[in-house]
Design a protein around this motif. Sequence first.
Motif, mmCIF file in Angstrom:
data_model
loop_
_atom_site.group_PDB
_atom_site.id
_atom_site.type_symbol
_atom_site.label_atom_id
_atom_site.label_comp_id
_atom_site.label_asym_id
_atom_site.label_seq_id
_atom_site.Cartn_x
_atom_site.Cartn_y
_atom_site.Cartn_z
ATOM 1 N N ASN A 38 11.650 -2.545 -2.019
ATOM 2 C CA ASN A 38 11.302 -1.133 -2.183
ATOM 3 C C ASN A 38 12.333 -0.494 -3.096
ATOM 4 O OD1 ASN A 38 9.154 -1.247 -0.442
ATOM 5 N ND2 ASN A 38 10.288 -0.478 1.326
ATOM 6 N N GLN A 84 -3.132 0.940 -4.933
ATOM 7 C CA GLN A 84 -2.867 0.510 -3.562
ATOM 8 C C GLN A 84 -3.750 1.245 -2.552
ATOM 9 O OE1 GLN A 84 1.262 0.658 -2.362
ATOM 10 N NE2 GLN A 84 0.671 0.771 -0.227
ATOM 11 N N ILE A 165 -2.457 -5.280 0.987
ATOM 12 C CA ILE A 165 -2.242 -4.254 2.011
ATOM 13 C C ILE A 165 -3.576 -3.682 2.477
ATOM 14 C CG2 ILE A 165 -1.433 -1.870 2.301
ATOM 15 C CD1 ILE A 165 1.096 -2.520 1.075
ATOM 16 N N HIS A 194 4.574 -7.529 -2.147
ATOM 17 C CA HIS A 194 5.785 -7.891 -1.424
ATOM 18 C C HIS A 194 5.467 -8.994 -0.404
ATOM 19 C CE1 HIS A 194 4.720 -4.282 1.293
ATOM 20 N NE2 HIS A 194 4.286 -5.372 1.858
ATOM 21 N N ALA B 96 2.034 9.128 6.951
ATOM 22 C CA ALA B 96 2.321 10.423 6.334
ATOM 23 C C ALA B 96 1.685 11.566 7.116
ATOM 24 C CB ALA B 96 1.829 10.440 4.895
ATOM 25 N N SER B 149 9.759 6.456 0.730
ATOM 26 C CA SER B 149 8.766 5.475 0.288
ATOM 27 C C SER B 149 7.828 5.159 1.458
ATOM 28 C CB SER B 149 9.471 4.202 -0.149
ATOM 29 O OG SER B 149 10.007 3.548 0.980
ATOM 30 N N GLY B 151 7.244 2.415 3.127
ATOM 31 C CA GLY B 151 7.882 1.664 4.201
ATOM 32 C C GLY B 151 8.818 2.542 5.017
ATOM 33 N N GLN B 152 9.556 3.421 4.324
ATOM 34 C CA GLN B 152 10.473 4.319 5.034
ATOM 35 C C GLN B 152 9.694 5.316 5.881
ATOM 36 O OE1 GLN B 152 12.539 5.772 1.593
ATOM 37 N NE2 GLN B 152 14.357 4.527 1.992
ATOM 38 N N ARG B 155 8.775 3.716 9.008
ATOM 39 C CA ARG B 155 9.900 3.631 9.942
ATOM 40 C C ARG B 155 10.200 4.990 10.560
ATOM 41 N NH1 ARG B 155 14.372 1.270 6.841
ATOM 42 N NH2 ARG B 155 13.023 0.910 5.060
ATOM 43 N N THR B 160 10.026 8.636 15.308
ATOM 44 C CA THR B 160 9.589 9.803 16.074
ATOM 45 C C THR B 160 8.878 9.373 17.359
ATOM 46 O OG1 THR B 160 7.436 9.973 15.011
ATOM 47 C CG2 THR B 160 9.235 11.167 13.970
ATOM 48 N N GLU B 177 3.052 -1.254 5.144
ATOM 49 C CA GLU B 177 3.684 -0.940 3.863
ATOM 50 C C GLU B 177 5.155 -1.331 3.792
ATOM 51 O OE1 GLU B 177 2.739 2.897 2.282
ATOM 52 O OE2 GLU B 177 0.742 2.818 3.159
ATOM 53 N N MET B 178 5.638 -2.024 4.818
ATOM 54 C CA MET B 178 7.054 -2.406 4.796
ATOM 55 C C MET B 178 7.246 -3.668 3.961
ATOM 56 S SD MET B 178 8.351 -1.910 8.652
ATOM 57 C CE MET B 178 7.879 -0.504 9.643
ATOM 58 N N ARG B 183 9.822 -5.696 7.748
ATOM 59 C CA ARG B 183 8.840 -6.123 8.728
ATOM 60 C C ARG B 183 9.464 -7.093 9.723
ATOM 61 N NH1 ARG B 183 5.147 -9.273 5.845
ATOM 62 N NH2 ARG B 183 6.026 -11.072 6.909
ATOM 63 N N GLN C 206 -6.396 14.662 6.822
ATOM 64 C CA GLN C 206 -4.965 14.706 7.099
ATOM 65 C C GLN C 206 -4.636 15.802 8.095
ATOM 66 O OE1 GLN C 206 -3.789 15.140 3.030
ATOM 67 N NE2 GLN C 206 -3.051 13.042 2.867
ATOM 68 N N ARG C 210 -2.944 15.289 11.637
ATOM 69 C CA ARG C 210 -1.696 15.979 11.947
ATOM 70 C C ARG C 210 -1.817 16.723 13.253
ATOM 71 N NH1 ARG C 210 -0.479 17.967 7.281
ATOM 72 N NH2 ARG C 210 0.909 16.215 6.944
ATOM 73 N N ARG C 217 2.659 14.437 20.191
ATOM 74 C CA ARG C 217 4.104 14.607 20.189
ATOM 75 C C ARG C 217 4.526 15.786 21.067
ATOM 76 N NH1 ARG C 217 5.981 14.261 13.997
ATOM 77 N NH2 ARG C 217 8.053 14.200 14.900
#
Lengths: 267, 280, 263
Positions: A38, A84, A165, A194, B96, B149, B151-152, B155, B160, B177-178, B183, C206, C210, C217
């Motif tokens: 990444n 993607q 993916i 990846h 997201a 990103s 992957g981030q 995470r 959360t 997506e990691m 992973r 979305q 959410r 949460r």
Amino acid sequence: MTAIQLNDVSYHYPTSDFKLTIDQLTMTANLVAIVGQNGAGKSTLFKLLTGLMQPQTGNILINHHDLADLSPADRLKTIGIVFQDPSSQLFNATVEKEVAWSLSQTESDAAVIAEKVAQVLATVGLTDIKDKNPFDLSMPEKKLLSIATVLAVDPQIYLFDEPMISLDWPSQQLVTRLMQQLAREKHQVIAITHDMDWLAATFSKIAVLSDGEIKFEGAPAALFGQPELVHAVGLLPPRIMSIVSDVLGDSRVYLTPADYVAKHQTH
Amino acid sequence: MANNQQISINDLSFTYRHDSNAVLHHISATAPLNSIIGIIGNHHAGKTTLCRILAGIIPNMMAGDLSGDVQLGPLSPTQNWPALNQQTGFVLQDPASQLSGLADTVADEIAFDLLNHGVANTEIQHRVTEVARQLQLTGQLQRSPNSLSGGQLQRLAIATAIVTKPAILILDDPTSEMDPQGRTEFFNWLTIIEKTTILIVSNEIDDLCEIADRLWLLVDGELVNQGTPLEVINQLKPDWQIGTPQVYQLARSMNWSLGTDLFPVNVNQLRGCLHDRHST
Amino acid sequence: MDIRDDSLQKIARRHWYNFVDPVTKLLLALFLTMLSFDFTPLYFEISLVLFSLTLLLLSRLSKATVNAVSFCLFLIVTMVVIQGLFYSHNVHPLFSVMTITFYREGFLYAATMSARILIIIFAIGFFMGTTTVSENAKYLESIGMPYKLVYLLMSVCYILPQIQQNLSKIQFVERARGINPQKTVMQKVRSILPILIPLIIKTFDQSINRSITLQLRGFDRPERTLATPKYPYFKAKFSHYLLSIVILLLIGCKLWQIISRFL
């Protein structure tokens, strides 16, 4: 045979320190994978290869023509892009219309379009759902549809961003077979990925990016034969290599389980 | 008979509102609490729907025709959802859209869950640092969630979900997506969490076979098999179209079996199998 | 070191406008707007424009604000031209270009309107440029607004950047798939039409996701710890009362102006 050549290409974003610099990269093999951690610059390189974003210095030549000089119609005929996230590249009312829309950009004969649409939908196995709204499809179906929209135009070069993916096992097999088929038909297929296991099993050539620079170019077996390099660029060897070295203490290069079996059944 | 020490799903069927076809058909499954359950299957198998029911999203927030019974230990997502939700962490497929959007920094985003649980500020400080370290987000704590990103982001979504130390963790394809290191580390880390029931949907069959105590295999909305990874993988039928782990592919081709037609599915089993062969 | 409250590292970088709370900033915007409607002398309007412009320039100028302002300037020029030519009370010619005559009344009328628009844009721009969604949310919660309501308000603010983000993503892909050059305004507008539906569906999707995860949460739990405001604000309550009273007076004054016309 298509040749893509990058000369002294560089790109940096105004808002970050990251810089991509590629002095020389020539892609002539039919199946090329671009790998890296990444943040290594894969997506930036991908965007430059689409021709939708230009490098700040240097140029990208496709069969000796500068990519930046292609007309939009020629660009479509030259480079097909599979992004993607398929859900943001579909915007027509039905699966069939989605493919037809792509074709209509360069083709005006309705009969030709109809025939081609039917043909590519059959290739990706979506004929049964051709009247569905793309938004109602599952992720793998959306991805297959986005591939179909590119197949219909039949460009010289196919660019895939992380094609594995969000695919399930059968669609992964299907997409891999399609990519191999395209390569056999003398298209050039380039994928960012990846997924090391998939890469090792599928590609004949890889370019490794790290910190915005090309650190390796060559066959997968040659890369994975250099464990220090693999580690330094933040990659992992294919899983079969870890299994075999863990369990059998054998640290030679194996790309797939079948590769191991082939090498050990001969003696 | 309801058992307080296990997850039990009993004759569960579900059809979304405005849809004529059922997504899940008469599913029955069990697993002990505090184990790791891998849910596998191809698209249209009903994995995401099953996760939604387990988390109580169905029927509390999404409507449809639900029948059958689900028990997660003493609680049920249909009958005591608020109490269950208090003890559940959930990670959506799309990380997201899981974020609150009200946080300027990654640290604030993680703290959001703790504030909701009424945790004191000093404790929040400690827990956020801890969970960021576990998920390698320490360097990103002061950055905006929008700058991460893919992957981030995944995470962060996991952070959360686990920061409140839930007793049940439901993860819908959390690693797609990691990169490979991320992973591998994530799956390794799942095995060291204690006193937590983990239900994880994933296409990473190799990793699942390494860490899962049980696998539930869904095909077109039906639960066609459940058991240990060893059992489920060895009993796969070709028309289910499920990928097999590399250990299993290797062992099968080399005919390294664990006895009668049973091939190892993870590294430990393979090691044991080869050890036994050498000693006999 | 406190990792969430960044006060320790950032105290040196804190600006004067961080000491003004979000509600005061909004009330200030309303106050300036009401002033411009109550008192119409052009010099007064211009000084208000300059005052709000100063506020904006002293804060962080974002690209979005610059875009909004330039778009407004475009509208204003059109308005000045149209009113200068065709305003119904036009009597006194101001100047002529060839055979076209601009009139004073229309020009003045348009100038007053433009000044009001600029004041509103500058004052709101100041508010947007100096606060973040999270600061606003925290502040509203800390002054006693129920979190559910805070969230509703904020998600309305959040949906615009979200749409913009989705739009640019979908447009990039549309450009990748098509040959539409998207150079002129017409071409741009036409290229947006086909992607409007996916754009709305995606944004809607979305938002639903959410809201589901926020419930999971536990954002509306009774035991939720009240957020503490991001910055210590200067005389927040006093400013609210003062500005509210003045705004009410100005509104009353304007109403009286309107009513007295009919008496």
